[in-house]
Design a protein around this motif. Structure first.
Motif, PDB file in Angstrom:
ATOM      1  N   LEU A 153       2.706 -13.062   0.041  1.00 48.45           N
ATOM      2  CA  LEU A 153       1.668 -12.289  -0.645  1.00 48.45           C
ATOM      3  C   LEU A 153       1.520 -10.950   0.067  1.00 48.45           C
ATOM      4  O   LEU A 153       1.127 -10.915   1.237  1.00 48.45           O
ATOM      5  CB  LEU A 153       0.333 -13.046  -0.612  1.00 48.45           C
ATOM      6  N   THR A 154       1.863  -9.849  -0.612  1.00 49.17           N
ATOM      7  CA  THR A 154       1.617  -8.540  -0.013  1.00 49.17           C
ATOM      8  C   THR A 154       0.419  -7.910  -0.715  1.00 49.17           C
ATOM      9  O   THR A 154       0.229  -8.066  -1.919  1.00 49.17           O
ATOM     10  CB  THR A 154       2.837  -7.590  -0.119  1.00 49.17           C
ATOM     11  N   HIS A 155      -0.416  -7.232   0.064  1.00 46.54           N
ATOM     12  CA  HIS A 155      -1.601  -6.584  -0.503  1.00 46.54           C
ATOM     13  C   HIS A 155      -1.771  -5.216   0.150  1.00 46.54           C
ATOM     14  O   HIS A 155      -1.938  -5.126   1.369  1.00 46.54           O
ATOM     15  CB  HIS A 155      -2.839  -7.448  -0.259  1.00 46.54           C
ATOM     16  N   THR A 156      -1.680  -4.166  -0.656  1.00 47.33           N
ATOM     17  CA  THR A 156      -1.872  -2.799  -0.168  1.00 47.33           C
ATOM     18  C   THR A 156      -3.202  -2.262  -0.678  1.00 47.33           C
ATOM     19  O   THR A 156      -3.467  -2.300  -1.880  1.00 47.33           O
ATOM     20  CB  THR A 156      -0.726  -1.875  -0.640  1.00 47.33           C
ATOM     21  N   CYS A 157      -4.035  -1.804   0.270  1.00 44.41           N
ATOM     22  CA  CYS A 157      -5.340  -1.233  -0.073  1.00 44.41           C
ATOM     23  C   CYS A 157      -5.535   0.059   0.704  1.00 44.41           C
ATOM     24  O   CYS A 157      -4.819   0.332   1.657  1.00 44.41           O
ATOM     25  CB  CYS A 157      -6.467  -2.200   0.305  1.00 44.41           C
ATOM     26  N   ARG A 158      -6.532   0.839   0.281  1.00 48.73           N
ATOM     27  CA  ARG A 158      -6.812   2.076   1.005  1.00 48.73           C
ATOM     28  C   ARG A 158      -7.325   1.786   2.419  1.00 48.73           C
ATOM     29  O   ARG A 158      -6.818   2.324   3.389  1.00 48.73           O
ATOM     30  CB  ARG A 158      -7.883   2.868   0.255  1.00 48.73           C
ATOM     31  N   ASP A 159      -8.351   0.902   2.500  1.00 48.88           N
ATOM     32  CA  ASP A 159      -9.054   0.671   3.772  1.00 48.88           C
ATOM     33  C   ASP A 159      -8.958  -0.785   4.200  1.00 48.88           C
ATOM     34  O   ASP A 159      -8.720  -1.662   3.379  1.00 48.88           O
ATOM     35  CB  ASP A 159     -10.553   0.987   3.622  1.00 48.88           C
ATOM     36  N   VAL A 160      -9.255  -1.013   5.470  1.00 52.57           N
ATOM     37  CA  VAL A 160      -9.251  -2.365   6.027  1.00 52.57           C
ATOM     38  C   VAL A 160     -10.259  -3.262   5.305  1.00 52.57           C
ATOM     39  O   VAL A 160      -9.965  -4.408   4.967  1.00 52.57           O
ATOM     40  CB  VAL A 160      -9.558  -2.309   7.553  1.00 52.57           C
ATOM     41  N   ALA A 161     -11.443  -2.727   5.020  1.00 52.59           N
ATOM     42  CA  ALA A 161     -12.491  -3.552   4.371  1.00 52.59           C
ATOM     43  C   ALA A 161     -12.053  -4.035   2.991  1.00 52.59           C
ATOM     44  O   ALA A 161     -12.502  -5.085   2.536  1.00 52.59           O
ATOM     45  CB  ALA A 161     -13.793  -2.770   4.271  1.00 52.59           C
ATOM     46  N   GLU A 162     -11.173  -3.277   2.345  1.00 53.07           N
ATOM     47  CA  GLU A 162     -10.723  -3.669   1.011  1.00 53.07           C
ATOM     48  C   GLU A 162      -9.742  -4.839   1.058  1.00 53.07           C
ATOM     49  O   GLU A 162      -9.418  -5.428   0.040  1.00 53.07           O
ATOM     50  CB  GLU A 162     -10.099  -2.468   0.289  1.00 53.07           C
ATOM     51  N   ARG A 195      -4.992   4.400   3.934  1.00 54.19           N
ATOM     52  CA  ARG A 195      -5.884   5.523   4.281  1.00 54.19           C
ATOM     53  C   ARG A 195      -6.747   5.247   5.493  1.00 54.19           C
ATOM     54  O   ARG A 195      -7.603   6.049   5.852  1.00 54.19           O
ATOM     55  CB  ARG A 195      -6.779   5.877   3.087  1.00 54.19           C
ATOM     56  N   GLU A 196      -6.559   4.080   6.107  1.00 56.54           N
ATOM     57  CA  GLU A 196      -7.290   3.787   7.333  1.00 56.54           C
ATOM     58  C   GLU A 196      -6.336   3.091   8.280  1.00 56.54           C
ATOM     59  O   GLU A 196      -5.515   2.271   7.859  1.00 56.54           O
ATOM     60  CB  GLU A 196      -8.502   2.886   7.044  1.00 56.54           C
ATOM     61  N   GLU A 197      -6.482   3.403   9.551  1.00 59.27           N
ATOM     62  CA  GLU A 197      -5.656   2.808  10.599  1.00 59.27           C
ATOM     63  C   GLU A 197      -5.755   1.279  10.540  1.00 59.27           C
ATOM     64  O   GLU A 197      -6.839   0.726  10.421  1.00 59.27           O
ATOM     65  CB  GLU A 197      -6.198   3.307  11.949  1.00 59.27           C
TER      66      GLU A 197
END
Ligand code: A2P
Length: 269
Positions: A153-162, A195-197
Motif C-alpha cells: 500500500l503506497t500513500h502519497t500526501c502533502r503533509d505528515v498529518a494527512e 510538502r513536509e519533511e
C-alpha cells in the motif's frame, strides 16, 4: 431559529435512503472520516463506492461518489472525505454529527475490485490523498491475503498529518481479531510526503521512476506475470500511474474483462 429548526427536524419526514451517522473524526482541517449505520440489505465488494450526500437547498439530493472505506464484514459503513470550504457538498457534510442523517443510495459499484484482476503474486494499492479510502476496505478483506503473497500500500500526501488515517489503520491491523493473523507480515505500507519533511519524501511516481521504491522494497521491477495494481487518486496521479504500469506491460482490467491493473478517481470536492 436554532431551537425551532431542531424541534422541526425531529418531526421532519425521513430522508430518502437515510443513514444515521454514528461517528465522526476530524483528522486535519482538510480531512475527516465518518461512519453510518449500514442498511441491513446492503452488500458490497471491497473497493466499491456508493453515492452519498445531503438534501440541497433546492430540496433535491446533492450526491457524490464515495468509496466505502470499511471492510465488507463490518456493521457500519465508513467514509473518508476531504473538506472543501466552498464545495457544494463537503462544505456542509464536514459539519455532520452522530445522530444526523445523510442520504446513502444503496447501490455499490466500481472497478477497484478483485474480480477485475487476473490472479497474480503481488498486489499494489497506489493512493494519493483521500484515494486511500477503497484500500482501507481492501486491506481488511481476507481475499486480499488469500489471493496474493505480498500486498503493498503506497500513500502519497502533502503533509505528515494527512497520512495519519492510513497509518493508524495499518498499525491497527496486526492486532485485529478478525484479520490480524491473515495480514501477518504480508502487508507493506509505503507512505510518502511531498510538502513536509518526513522519512520518505517525494511523489510515489518519482520514487518508482528513479528506482527508489524498488531498491527500498528489494524488488526488481513491476511485471505482468507477477504484479497486479489498483490506483486511486487525483486525475493527474491516475494518468501518471497508468503510464508507468502500461510501460511495465500491465493492461487495464474491468469487471467484464479482468487484466493486470485498475484505476478509479478519488472523490475530489
Ligand atoms: P504535490 O504536493 O507534489 O502536488 P492533493 O492533496 O492535492 O490531492 O495531493 C495529494 C498528494 O498527491 C500530494 O502529495 C501531491 O503531491 C500528490 N500528487 C499530485 N499529483 C500527482 C501526480 N501526478 N503524481 C504523483 N503524485 C501526485
Amino acid at each position: 431559529t436554532q431551537t425551532a429548526t431542531q424541534t422541526d427536524s425531529t418531526r421532519a419526514p425521513a430522508l430518502p435512503d437515510a443513514a444515521t451517522v454514528t461517528e465522526v473524526r476530524h483528522w486535519t482541517d482538510r480531512l475527516f472520516s465518518f461512519k453510518v449505520e449500514r442498511p441491513r440489505s446492503l452488500r458490497f465488494r471491497s473497493g466499491e463506492f456508493v453515492m452519498i450526500g445531503l438534501l440541497g437547498d433546492n430540496g433535491k439530493p446533492l450526491l457524490r461518489a464515495y468509496s466505502i472505506a470499511s471492510p465488507s464484514w463490518a456493521d457500519e459503513l465508513e467514509f473518508y472525505s476531504i473538506k472543501v470550504q466552498d464545495g457544494p457538498l463537503t462544505s456542509r457534510l464536514q459539519h455532520i454529527q452522530p445522530g444526523d442523517q445523510i442520504i446513502l443510495r444503496p447501490k455499490p459499484v466500481g472497478t477497484l475490485v478483485h474480480d477485475a484482476l487476473l490472479p497474480g503474486k503481488r498486489i499494489w494499492f497506489f493512493a494519493t490523498g483521500t484515494g486511500i479510502a477503497p484500500f482501507a476496505s481492501l486491506i481488511r478483506d481476507p481475499q486480499t491475503y488469500e489471493d496474493y503473497e505480498q500486498v503493498y500500500l503506497t500513500h502519497t500526501c502533502r503533509d505528515v498529518a494527512e497520512l495519519d488515517y492510513g497509518r493508524e489503520l495499518v498499525e491497527s491491523l496486526k492486532d485485529d481479531p478478525l484479520i490480524g493473523e491473515m495480514v501477518g507480515d504480508k502487508l507493506t505500507y509505503y507512505p510518502t510526503t511531498t510538502r513536509e519533511e518526513s522519512p520518505r519524501m517525494g511523489r510515489v511516481t518519482t520514487l518508482i521512476e528513479n528506482g527508489t521504491l524498488f531498491s527500498e522494497l528489494g524488488i526488481a521491477d513491476f511485471g505482468p506475470a507477477t504484479d497486479r495494481a489498483m490506483v486511486c487518486g487525483s486525475l493527474a496521479f491516475n494518468m501518471d500511474m497508468k503510464a508507468i504500469l502500461e510501460g511495465a506491460g500491465l493492461r487495464e482490467g474491468a469487471n467484464s474483462e479482468p487484466a493486470e491493473y485498475v484505476v478509479e478517481k478519488a472523490f475530489v470536492g
